[in-house]
Design a protein around this motif. Structure first.
Motif, PDB file in Angstrom:
ATOM      1  N   MET A  38       0.850  -1.204   0.000  1.00 14.14           N
ATOM      2  CA  MET A  38       0.000   0.000   0.000  1.00 14.14           C
ATOM      3  C   MET A  38       0.878   1.244   0.000  1.00 14.14           C
ATOM      4  N   GLY A  39       0.569   2.227  -0.864  1.00 10.02           N
ATOM      5  CA  GLY A  39       1.368   3.440  -0.943  1.00 10.02           C
ATOM      6  C   GLY A  39       1.194   4.309   0.285  1.00 10.02           C
ATOM      7  N   LYS A  40       2.165   5.168   0.504  1.00  6.87           N
ATOM      8  CA  LYS A  40       2.149   6.072   1.641  1.00  6.87           C
ATOM      9  C   LYS A  40       1.085   7.143   1.464  1.00  6.87           C
ATOM     10  N   THR A  41       0.255   7.351   2.495  1.00 10.39           N
ATOM     11  CA  THR A  41      -0.780   8.375   2.447  1.00 10.39           C
ATOM     12  C   THR A  41      -0.177   9.733   2.783  1.00 10.39           C
ATOM     13  N   ILE A  42      -0.470  10.722   1.962  1.00 10.63           N
ATOM     14  CA  ILE A  42       0.079  12.058   2.167  1.00 10.63           C
ATOM     15  C   ILE A  42      -0.972  12.935   2.836  1.00 10.63           C
ATOM     16  N   ALA A  43      -0.579  13.579   3.919  1.00 11.33           N
ATOM     17  CA  ALA A  43      -1.475  14.491   4.613  1.00 11.33           C
ATOM     18  C   ALA A  43      -1.377  15.863   3.965  1.00 11.33           C
ATOM     19  N   VAL A  44      -2.462  16.297   3.354  1.00 12.59           N
ATOM     20  CA  VAL A  44      -2.474  17.588   2.662  1.00 12.59           C
ATOM     21  C   VAL A  44      -3.258  18.581   3.505  1.00 12.59           C
ATOM     22  N   PRO A  45      -2.648  19.737   3.853  1.00 12.31           N
ATOM     23  CA  PRO A  45      -3.385  20.749   4.613  1.00 12.31           C
ATOM     24  C   PRO A  45      -4.693  21.102   3.926  1.00 12.31           C
ATOM     25  N   GLU A  46      -5.741  21.293   4.708  1.00  8.79           N
ATOM     26  CA  GLU A  46      -7.079  21.490   4.152  1.00  8.79           C
ATOM     27  C   GLU A  46      -7.152  22.695   3.207  1.00  8.79           C
ATOM     28  N   LYS A  47      -6.505  23.796   3.576  1.00 14.26           N
ATOM     29  CA  LYS A  47      -6.567  24.986   2.719  1.00 14.26           C
ATOM     30  C   LYS A  47      -5.883  24.743   1.374  1.00 14.26           C
ATOM     31  N   LEU A  48      -4.759  24.030   1.414  1.00 17.24           N
ATOM     32  CA  LEU A  48      -4.058  23.717   0.179  1.00 17.24           C
ATOM     33  C   LEU A  48      -4.889  22.769  -0.679  1.00 17.24           C
ATOM     34  N   LYS A  49      -5.510  21.800  -0.034  1.00 20.70           N
ATOM     35  CA  LYS A  49      -6.367  20.866  -0.750  1.00 20.70           C
ATOM     36  C   LYS A  49      -7.520  21.594  -1.426  1.00 20.70           C
ATOM     37  N   GLU A  50      -8.152  22.498  -0.703  1.00 18.79           N
ATOM     38  CA  GLU A  50      -9.270  23.262  -1.262  1.00 18.79           C
ATOM     39  C   GLU A  50      -8.811  24.104  -2.450  1.00 18.79           C
ATOM     40  N   TRP A  51      -7.609  24.698  -2.331  1.00 13.58           N
ATOM     41  CA  TRP A  51      -7.082  25.529  -3.420  1.00 13.58           C
ATOM     42  C   TRP A  51      -6.830  24.693  -4.679  1.00 13.58           C
ATOM     43  N   ILE A  52      -6.237  23.517  -4.501  1.00 10.89           N
ATOM     44  CA  ILE A  52      -5.953  22.642  -5.646  1.00 10.89           C
ATOM     45  C   ILE A  52      -7.253  22.229  -6.332  1.00 10.89           C
ATOM     46  N   ILE A  53      -8.239  21.817  -5.550  1.00 11.55           N
ATOM     47  CA  ILE A  53      -9.518  21.381  -6.120  1.00 11.55           C
ATOM     48  C   ILE A  53     -10.215  22.538  -6.819  1.00 11.55           C
ATOM     49  N   HIS A  54     -10.246  23.695  -6.169  1.00 11.39           N
ATOM     50  CA  HIS A  54     -10.899  24.880  -6.743  1.00 11.39           C
ATOM     51  C   HIS A  54     -10.224  25.278  -8.054  1.00 11.39           C
ATOM     52  N   THR A  55      -8.887  25.295  -8.052  1.00 13.32           N
ATOM     53  CA  THR A  55      -8.136  25.689  -9.252  1.00 13.32           C
ATOM     54  C   THR A  55      -8.356  24.691 -10.379  1.00 13.32           C
ATOM     55  N   PHE A  56      -8.334  23.412 -10.045  1.00 15.19           N
ATOM     56  CA  PHE A  56      -8.543  22.367 -11.048  1.00 15.19           C
ATOM     57  C   PHE A  56      -9.955  22.461 -11.632  1.00 15.19           C
ATOM     58  N   ASN A  57     -10.947  22.714 -10.793  1.00 18.38           N
ATOM     59  CA  ASN A  57     -12.333  22.810 -11.256  1.00 18.38           C
ATOM     60  C   ASN A  57     -12.587  24.051 -12.117  1.00 18.38           C
ATOM     61  N   ARG A  58     -11.680  25.031 -12.041  1.00 20.05           N
ATOM     62  CA  ARG A  58     -11.778  26.228 -12.882  1.00 20.05           C
ATOM     63  C   ARG A  58     -11.219  25.971 -14.272  1.00 20.05           C
ATOM     64  N   GLY A  59     -10.697  24.772 -14.493  1.00 23.34           N
ATOM     65  CA  GLY A  59     -10.164  24.432 -15.808  1.00 23.34           C
ATOM     66  C   GLY A  59      -8.672  24.617 -15.948  1.00 23.34           C
ATOM     67  N   ILE A  60      -7.982  24.941 -14.849  1.00 23.02           N
ATOM     68  CA  ILE A  60      -6.522  25.085 -14.893  1.00 23.02           C
ATOM     69  C   ILE A  60      -5.901  23.692 -14.934  1.00 23.02           C
ATOM     70  N   SER A  61      -4.964  23.481 -15.831  1.00 22.61           N
ATOM     71  CA  SER A  61      -4.379  22.153 -15.983  1.00 22.61           C
ATOM     72  C   SER A  61      -3.546  21.767 -14.767  1.00 22.61           C
ATOM     73  N   PRO A  62      -3.498  20.472 -14.438  1.00 20.38           N
ATOM     74  CA  PRO A  62      -2.672  20.007 -13.310  1.00 20.38           C
ATOM     75  C   PRO A  62      -1.205  20.396 -13.472  1.00 20.38           C
ATOM     76  N   VAL A  63      -0.716  20.420 -14.719  1.00 20.91           N
ATOM     77  CA  VAL A  63       0.675  20.811 -14.952  1.00 20.91           C
ATOM     78  C   VAL A  63       0.885  22.272 -14.549  1.00 20.91           C
ATOM     79  N   ALA A  64      -0.074  23.128 -14.872  1.00 23.42           N
ATOM     80  CA  ALA A  64       0.034  24.542 -14.506  1.00 23.42           C
ATOM     81  C   ALA A  64      -0.073  24.718 -12.991  1.00 23.42           C
ATOM     82  N   ILE A  65      -0.920  23.923 -12.347  1.00 22.42           N
ATOM     83  CA  ILE A  65      -1.032  23.975 -10.882  1.00 22.42           C
ATOM     84  C   ILE A  65       0.293  23.565 -10.258  1.00 22.42           C
ATOM     85  N   LEU A  66       0.880  22.508 -10.786  1.00 19.38           N
ATOM     86  CA  LEU A  66       2.174  22.023 -10.287  1.00 19.38           C
ATOM     87  C   LEU A  66       3.251  23.082 -10.462  1.00 19.38           C
TER      88      LEU A  66
END
Length: 281
Positions: A1-29
């Motif tokens: 089983m792979g290691k689970t990464i703990a992502v801070p809630e605010k960062l997680k929300e930002w990634i999801i929000h940005t991705f849902n706006r149509g920004i590519s994962p590469v650009a987010i990275l």
């Protein structure tokens, strides 16, 4: 089983929000790396939030650019060529940018414009996904290309650019001249090729751009580098050189740039793209 990464809630929300706006994962990275996150850590974080399948095309080696000595002597704020002294008005190391004056004489600028006027066609761009050359709404200028050593003036300018940038003449693409009228622009872009579209049999990756200003623009038309907050005002006979490719085949994404719309008058420029290897034998 792979290691689970703990992502801070605010960062997680930002990634999801940005991705849902149509920004590519590469650009987010890339955005996370630009803000100081280590590339592998940012990759793992985004993968944990939206899934690793969304990052299949990511090349981690391209996200952290290693700066190297460009090899240009800038002694006494001048660069000496065989036929003139070029003045250094501005120098930036990361990304590597030089703003230079006295690169062309006023007569050379006028002559290059006159040689270009009857050859202008709508400008094209390189598709960063496919590598194909095409017309695009983000680039509204008109332009023309001069072939290698096409005439005495072109040969003289190619030699001078080679001496300023300390790169072989044979590594430079044919000189391109562009004209921008009021309202015309070139939106944010990179000059290097997509990494999977580099043709090593034709000089390989672009590593630098030498942009010559052929007239004084009444208003607008600046060359802007938004990732470093730099705006360069066109000046007749001046040039900007920026370098974005190293010996490890990495490209510097801080070289993102644009030509903002001309608001009064017109803008004439000439561009020489420099590749890692020889184009001409």
């Amino acid at each position: 089983m792979g290691k689970t990464i703990a992502v801070p809630e605010k960062l997680k929300e930002w990634i999801i929000h940005t991705f849902n706006r149509g920004i590519s994962p590469v650009a987010i990275l890339q955005g996370m790396v630009d803000k100081g996150y280590e590339a592998k850590s940012a990759y793992s974080t985004i993968a944990a939030v939206i899934g690793p399948d969304k990052l299949k095309e990511v090349d981690l080696n391209q996200l952290t650019y290693e700066y190297e000595d460009v090899g240009i002597s800038t002694t006494n704020n001048k660069i000496q060529t065989s036929d003139r002294d070029v003045n250094i008005l501005l120098k930036m190391e990361k990304p590597y940018i030089l703003y230079l004056d006295n690169v062309l004489s006023s007569e050379e600028c006028d002559q290059l414009i006159q040689l270009s006027k009857e050859r202008l066609k709508p400008s094209t761009v390189i598709d960063q996904r496919t590598g194909e050359i095409k017309l695009a709404t983000g680039r509204t200028s008109k332009g023309t290309y001069f072939s290698f050593d096409e005439n005495e003036l072109i040969s003289k300018l190619e030699k001078r650019i080679s001496e300023i940038t300390n790169t072989p003449v044979e590594n430079g693409e044919g000189l391109q001249v562009l004209k921008y009228e009021v309202g015309e622009e070139y939106k944010l872009h990179f000059d290097f090729f997509p990494t999977n579209k580099v043709d090593n049999s034709k000089g390989g990756q672009r590593i630098g751009t030498f942009l010559l200003y052929l007239n004084d623009v009444e208003a607008g038309g600046e060359t802007v580098f938004p990732k470093v907050g730099l705006s360069i005002v066109p000046k007749k006979g001046a040039a900007v050189f920026f370098h974005y490719g190293n010996s490890k085949d990495q490209v510097d994404r801080k070289s993102l740039h644009a030509s903002i719309p001309v608001s009064n008058g017109e803008k004439w420029v000439a561009t020489k793209w420099i590749r890692k290897g020889k184009i001409y034998e």
